[in-house]
Design a protein around this motif. Structure first.
Motif, PDB file in Angstrom:
ATOM      1  N   VAL B 167      12.688  38.945  10.698  1.00  0.00           N
ATOM      2  CA  VAL B 167      14.141  38.908  10.701  1.00  0.00           C
ATOM      3  C   VAL B 167      14.599  37.463  10.319  1.00  0.00           C
ATOM      4  CG1 VAL B 167      16.026  38.862  12.620  1.00  0.00           C
ATOM      5  CG2 VAL B 167      14.106  40.394  12.810  1.00  0.00           C
ATOM      6  N   LYS B 169      15.844  34.857  11.068  1.00  0.00           N
ATOM      7  CA  LYS B 169      16.512  33.933  12.030  1.00  0.00           C
ATOM      8  C   LYS B 169      15.286  33.132  12.791  1.00  0.00           C
ATOM      9  CE  LYS B 169      19.045  33.787  16.709  1.00  0.00           C
ATOM     10  NZ  LYS B 169      19.704  32.999  16.161  1.00  0.00           N
ATOM     11  N   TYR B 171      14.762  31.635  16.189  1.00  0.00           N
ATOM     12  CA  TYR B 171      15.242  31.407  17.324  1.00  0.00           C
ATOM     13  C   TYR B 171      14.744  30.110  18.233  1.00  0.00           C
ATOM     14  CZ  TYR B 171      17.225  32.690  22.111  1.00  0.00           C
ATOM     15  OH  TYR B 171      17.877  32.707  23.269  1.00  0.00           O
ATOM     16  N   SER B 185      10.329  36.407  14.449  1.00  0.00           N
ATOM     17  CA  SER B 185      10.071  37.927  14.742  1.00  0.00           C
ATOM     18  C   SER B 185      10.298  38.970  13.533  1.00  0.00           C
ATOM     19  CB  SER B 185      10.811  38.137  16.242  1.00  0.00           C
ATOM     20  OG  SER B 185      10.812  39.453  16.290  1.00  0.00           O
ATOM     21  N   SER B 186       9.553  40.099  13.812  1.00  0.00           N
ATOM     22  CA  SER B 186       9.741  41.188  12.848  1.00  0.00           C
ATOM     23  C   SER B 186      10.764  42.019  13.552  1.00  0.00           C
ATOM     24  CB  SER B 186       8.636  41.913  12.506  1.00  0.00           C
ATOM     25  OG  SER B 186       8.098  42.401  13.484  1.00  0.00           O
ATOM     26  N   PRO B 188      14.262  42.459  15.836  1.00  0.00           N
ATOM     27  CA  PRO B 188      15.694  41.564  16.155  1.00  0.00           C
ATOM     28  C   PRO B 188      15.373  41.152  17.482  1.00  0.00           C
ATOM     29  CG  PRO B 188      16.264  43.714  15.147  1.00  0.00           C
ATOM     30  CD  PRO B 188      14.789  43.868  15.237  1.00  0.00           C
ATOM     31  N   GLU B 190      17.299  40.489  19.894  1.00  0.00           N
ATOM     32  CA  GLU B 190      18.247  41.088  21.045  1.00  0.00           C
ATOM     33  C   GLU B 190      17.293  42.326  21.778  1.00  0.00           C
ATOM     34  OE1 GLU B 190      19.432  40.460  18.292  1.00  0.00           O
ATOM     35  OE2 GLU B 190      20.617  41.818  17.585  1.00  0.00           O
ATOM     36  N   GLU B 191      16.546  42.995  21.027  1.00  0.00           N
ATOM     37  CA  GLU B 191      15.797  43.922  21.285  1.00  0.00           C
ATOM     38  C   GLU B 191      14.508  43.484  22.116  1.00  0.00           C
ATOM     39  OE1 GLU B 191      14.759  46.683  18.077  1.00  0.00           O
ATOM     40  OE2 GLU B 191      16.841  46.454  17.479  1.00  0.00           O
ATOM     41  N   THR B 196      20.730  36.381  22.835  1.00  0.00           N
ATOM     42  CA  THR B 196      21.105  35.884  21.370  1.00  0.00           C
ATOM     43  C   THR B 196      22.533  35.200  21.405  1.00  0.00           C
ATOM     44  OG1 THR B 196      21.790  38.153  20.929  1.00  0.00           O
ATOM     45  CG2 THR B 196      19.749  37.372  20.076  1.00  0.00           C
TER      46      THR B 196
END
Lengths: 393, 260
Positions: B167, B169, B171, B185-186, B188, B190-191, B196
């Motif tokens: 992804v 981003k 974080y 991460s691969s 998202p 928020e999951e 986020t």
């Protein structure tokens, strides 16, 4: 106390029961810790003791600075007869807040650390200092009452001399920490529910504290009038209610502007638990008393005035509980309801406040006001003035 | 100047072996039972989301909320990066727990003189030039220790090298002003239980906004209140003086009233 309580045995029994439960809860709290005595958790680190005993308690004591400012700064001497009970409530209130803090703080023996270990970036640090200083100011403001009892005229004279600076400092300190209790929550924009989180929180807390301060003066006048078969200063109290109504009006308009600014009006109609509690707070604490007390026939009527003032107080309590507890439940993903021991301690503190107030009224000149011309210059100064003027003529 | 240390956690590399927690517990002398939720005895835990493991721990923010809210300054941000807690200062108000945007600080609820507990970023190991125990223990390199600037660069490089895998981003790069623990991460974020929608500015700015107005309130308020008193008091004095004068005039005119 005997006389007061022996009259109403029901209240005596209730108070005894609450104190017994409170005593047991105190034992569990200090021996087994916060986990054993409260429903607090890592998801819900602040509960009833912070929300009610501290945040609400400080607000309910706001009558002290409000009335002191009205009488001594704005020179509205008419309100003088209710200044003393207001100062007494404030002084007792702050003392009880500190007592409540001793239960809630995990390491109460280190409470004094705030005096020497500074962190000026912390709202809590500022509140701690303001509360410390303002409690001192209140003790001084209240001291003439005790000194009068023991006829320590010289000390009274000194205190009277510094009354104005004292009152001004008290109003400033109150302004700072009443609003700062709202600032405490500014740090949690993602946690506190949108109906309560607002960049205007400090302002809301300040204005609502003034409104509830006025309401508390009315409520305690009524209660003590009933308990001591005392007359009521209806005209004064009705005017104080008007100040309260104006404050509620300012509060309501800013609340509305805030919701519009944050585009959060939709939250008012979401079918959620928070929505209902928000409306409860607004109807009981703002709309209801505003409608009631804005009308002369209710304001100048015993029951109407008392009901209106009581509604402001109850609504205020709901608001503070919502801000400190309800508003965090959604984020925490779980509810919080105080344990019976948390309730027992809080109720004990409240009952203790009532008893202390009753004792003070009984043994000290609180409502029986001795001198009306407290702040006018001494007689000899007048004589001098008069001399100059008559010479000029 | 000391370079700010950080850790890059590549969620795609984590196999959920829990070696980080075991090493952490040993380093800090905590009970060795396996834990899934942060607690006073678990400074780091693995949360599982459909076979993907996410390490939860103190994020060691660049401008930490806990440091700003603590009334007695029990939290400090060291130059190297760790955010540390001093139980000898703490009064137990738990404002840190209420304020932390990552909900990290844990409390010893069963202790009758409780402490706040959380990851220390192995500050004492860092001083000796060692890496944190968890990073050292990680067998797959999912947790990598280094200078924050270097790790940010590396995170972007990894994403750039395999854009279809990651992804886009990092974080922790700018959440609440940036943190010392960075994630890629691969799945998202928020999951995976990440918040986020946190603001990009450090939270302490929000309270400082109010606190910084104090001098103004005191100065303007003080002058205003004194001014009001000065005016209203003078008015009362004048009124009283005038009343006395009228009384004197009445007397000298021979209209003496009965209440002399």
């Amino acid at each position: 106390m005997k006389q007061i309580l022996s009259k109403i045995t029901f209240w005596k029994a209730t108070a005894g029961l609450i104190f017994t439960a409170g005593l047991y809860a105190t034992y569990v709290r200090f021996v087994d810790g916060l986990g054993a005595s409260t429903n607090l958790s890592d998801d819900f680190p602040w509960g009833l003791w912070v929300g009610f005993d501290v945040i609400t308690g400080v607000g309910l004591a706001a009558g002290g600075f409000t009335l002191a400012a009205m009488v001594h700064v704005f020179n509205l001497k008419r309100f003088e007869p209710v200044v003393r009970p207001a100062i007494l409530t404030a002084f007792l209130g702050y003392t009880l807040v500190i007592l409540g803090l001793m239960y809630d703080l995990g390491r109460p023996l280190q409470i004094w650390h705030a005096i020497i270990m500074w962190n000026p970036r912390s709202v809590m640090f500022e509140v701690a200092w303001c509360v410390m200083l303002y409690t001192t100011v209140l003790a001084l403001e209240f001291s003439p009452v005790v000194l009068e009892k023991f006829k320590l005229t010289k000390t009274i004279k000194f205190i009277k001399r510094i009354t104005i600076p004292l009152v001004i400092v008290g109003v400033l300190l109150s302004t700072l920490h009443q609003s700062s209790l709202g600032s405490v929550y500014l740090i949690a924009p993602d946690k506190l529910y949108g109906l309560w989180y607002s960049p205007y929180l400090p302002f809301f807390f300040y204005i609502s504290a003034i409104a509830v301060g006025c309401a508390m003066v009315i409520v305690e006048s009524f209660l003590s009038a009933r308990a001591f078969h005392r007359g009521l200063e209806m005209d004064i109290l009705a005017d104080i209610a008007r100040v309260g109504v104006v404050m509620l009006g300012v509060y309501l308009s800013f609340k509305t502007v805030d919701l519009i600014e944050r585009k959060a009006l939709g939250l008012l109609f979401l079918p959620r638990y928070e929505t209902y509690l928000y409306w409860l707070e607004m109807v009981v604490g703002v709309f209801g008393p505003m409608i009631l007390l804005a009308q002369r026939k209710f304001r100048e009527n015993h029951n109407g005035l008392f009901a209106g003032a009581l509604m402001i107080v109850v609504g205020f309590i709901i608001n503070r509980m919502n801000t400190s507890i309800t508003g965090f439940e959604g984020w925490a993903g779980k509810g919080y309801f105080p344990s019976w021991m948390e309730l027992a301690v809080t109720l004990s503190i409240v009952v203790f406040g009532f008893v202390a107030f009753a004792l003070a009224v009984k043994y000290l000149p609180i409502f029986t006001h001795a001198e009306h011309e407290e702040l006018s210059p001494p007689a000899d100064e007048w004589a001098k003035d008069l001399q100059t003027v008559s010479q000029l003529r | 100047m000391i370079a700010k240390k950080a850790m890059l956690i590549d969620i795609t590399l984590c196999v959920g072996c829990n070696a980080c927690q075991v090493a952490c517990k040993e380093e800090n002398g905590l009970s060795d039972k396996e834990e899934q939720i942060l607690s006073p005895t678990a400074y780091t835990v693995l949360h599982e989301f459909n076979g993907t493991y996410v390490r939860r721990m103190c994020q060691h923010c660049v401008d930490p909320t806990c440091v700003s809210v603590c009334p007695v300054g029990a939290f400090t941000k060291t130059a190297a990066g760790p955010v540390l807690y001093d139980e000898n200062k703490c009064i137990g108000c738990r404002y840190c727990m209420q304020a932390c945007p990552f909900q990290v600080p844990r409390y010893e609820w069963d202790n009758n003189y409780p402490r706040v507990q959380k990851c220390k970023f192995c500050a004492s190991r860092l001083e000796k030039g060692l890496q944190p125990a968890c990073a050292e223990a990680c067998p797959t390199g999912a947790t990598k220790f280094g200078d924050r600037d270097d790790l940010i660069r590396e995170a972007h490089e990894r994403i750039k090298a395999e854009p279809e895998k990651y992804v886009n981003k990092v974080y922790g790069l700018e959440e609440v002003g940036g943190t010392s623990i960075l994630y890629i991460s691969s799945v998202p974020f928020e999951e995976l239980g990440f918040k986020t929608n946190l603001s990009k500015i450090p939270l302490p700015a929000l309270t400082w906004n109010a606190l910084s107005k104090i001098p103004t309130v005191v100065a303007v308020g003080g002058v205003f209140l004194y001014g009001v008193w000065w005016i209203t008091n003078r008015r009362t004095e004048v009124q009283q003086l005038e009343a006395k004068l009228r009384e004197m005039d009445d007397r000298s005119n021979g209209h003496e009233t009965s209440n002399s």
